[in-house]
Enzyme design. Structure first.
Site, PDB file in Angstrom:
ATOM      1  N   HIS A   1      17.468  24.208  18.347  1.00  0.00           N
ATOM      2  CA  HIS A   1      16.814  23.151  17.555  1.00  0.00           C
ATOM      3  C   HIS A   1      16.683  23.561  16.089  1.00  0.00           C
ATOM      4  O   HIS A   1      16.741  22.720  15.204  1.00  0.00           O
ATOM      5  CB  HIS A   1      15.424  22.836  18.101  1.00  0.00           C
ATOM      6  CG  HIS A   1      15.429  21.875  19.242  1.00  0.00           C
ATOM      7  ND1 HIS A   1      15.970  20.614  19.153  1.00  0.00           N
ATOM      8  CD2 HIS A   1      14.939  21.981  20.501  1.00  0.00           C
ATOM      9  CE1 HIS A   1      15.828  19.996  20.320  1.00  0.00           C
ATOM     10  NE2 HIS A   1      15.202  20.801  21.158  1.00  0.00           N
TER      11      HIS A   1
ATOM     12  N   CYS B   1      14.926  17.700  27.391  1.00  0.00           N
ATOM     13  CA  CYS B   1      14.385  17.958  26.067  1.00  0.00           C
ATOM     14  C   CYS B   1      13.320  16.913  25.774  1.00  0.00           C
ATOM     15  O   CYS B   1      13.521  15.737  26.074  1.00  0.00           O
ATOM     16  CB  CYS B   1      15.513  17.875  25.042  1.00  0.00           C
ATOM     17  SG  CYS B   1      14.985  18.147  23.358  1.00  0.00           S
TER      18      CYS B   1
ATOM     19  N   HIS C   1      17.571  27.306  23.901  1.00  0.00           N
ATOM     20  CA  HIS C   1      17.422  25.861  23.688  1.00  0.00           C
ATOM     21  C   HIS C   1      16.571  25.614  22.430  1.00  0.00           C
ATOM     22  O   HIS C   1      16.944  24.801  21.573  1.00  0.00           O
ATOM     23  CB  HIS C   1      16.754  25.251  24.930  1.00  0.00           C
ATOM     24  CG  HIS C   1      16.488  23.783  24.846  1.00  0.00           C
ATOM     25  ND1 HIS C   1      17.126  22.877  25.664  1.00  0.00           N
ATOM     26  CD2 HIS C   1      15.652  23.063  24.055  1.00  0.00           C
ATOM     27  CE1 HIS C   1      16.682  21.648  25.363  1.00  0.00           C
ATOM     28  NE2 HIS C   1      15.777  21.745  24.399  1.00  0.00           N
ATOM     29  N   GLU C   2      15.447  26.326  22.320  1.00  0.00           N
ATOM     30  CA  GLU C   2      14.549  26.122  21.172  1.00  0.00           C
ATOM     31  C   GLU C   2      15.175  26.614  19.865  1.00  0.00           C
ATOM     32  O   GLU C   2      15.063  25.964  18.827  1.00  0.00           O
ATOM     33  CB  GLU C   2      13.188  26.783  21.407  1.00  0.00           C
ATOM     34  CG  GLU C   2      12.407  26.233  22.596  1.00  0.00           C
ATOM     35  CD  GLU C   2      12.344  24.722  22.684  1.00  0.00           C
ATOM     36  OE1 GLU C   2      12.272  24.051  21.634  1.00  0.00           O
ATOM     37  OE2 GLU C   2      12.379  24.191  23.812  1.00  0.00           O
TER      38      GLU C   2
END
Length: 184
Positions: free
Chosen positions: A157, A110, A153-154
């Site tokens: 966030h 990351c 993953h994004e």
């Protein structure tokens, strides 16, 4: 142009917040932010630009990573067949996913985490994502493999979740039953 210094690091409180929806149509400032996220990811993959500006290569970046707590992500990567996935999305949402899971054999990294955190990060093998593009178009993407992992993953966030939250603390490399192992 976004620089590495614009990316906040692990431990910053914004990374643990649930980001706010972007009202449609987005403001000019929100458009600029999303364009700059996508530009960073593309530039970070260009060896000349990356070394000239000291950019760490990445395949995705979310607005909270530049201390903007809004639901915007940028992704720029190729799948194993050479298809390009290059998107700046407002309000991306996973609308369906497989029961089957997958993980990157090499683990995940990351841009907001400087050290390597080894371990398998369990993700859905296939997802469908809905969102609004930079051009204001509503789209639906069916994803698998690396693109599916990157989008998850994004989107994490945007919900204040870091990739290492998914790693088994007792046994980071514990085999994940029935999961697809993806080489990168």
């Amino acid at each position: 142009m976004l620089m590495m210094d614009d990316i906040i690091r692990d431990g910053h409180p914004t990374l643990r917040k649930v980001a706010a929806e972007v009202s449609m149509p987005p403001s000019d400032e929100e458009k600029k932010i999303l364009e700059s996220l996508l530009e960073y990811v593309k530039n970070s993959q260009n060896p000349e630009i990356a070394s000239q500006y000291g950019l760490r290569p990445g395949i995705g970046l979310a607005a909270p990573q530049i201390n903007v707590s809004k639901r915007m992500i940028a992704v720029h990567l190729y799948d194993d067949k050479g298809n390009l996935y290059s998107y700046g999305l407002y309000n991306p949402k996973i609308v369906s996913h497989s029961v089957e899971s997958a993980y990157l054999v090499s683990g995940e990294g990351c841009l907001s985490v400087d050290e390597e955190i080894p371990g398998y990060v369990e993700r859905f093998a296939r997802i469908t994502v809905k969102g609004t593009t930079l051009e204001g178009e509503e789209i639906k993407l069916r994803l698998k493999g690396l693109p599916a992992i990157c989008f998850q993953h994004e989107i994490d966030h945007l919900n204040g979740i870091m990739f290492y939250d998914h790693i088994n603390k007792q046994d980071p490399f514990k085999p994940i039953q029935g999961a697809i192992a993806i080489e990168r």
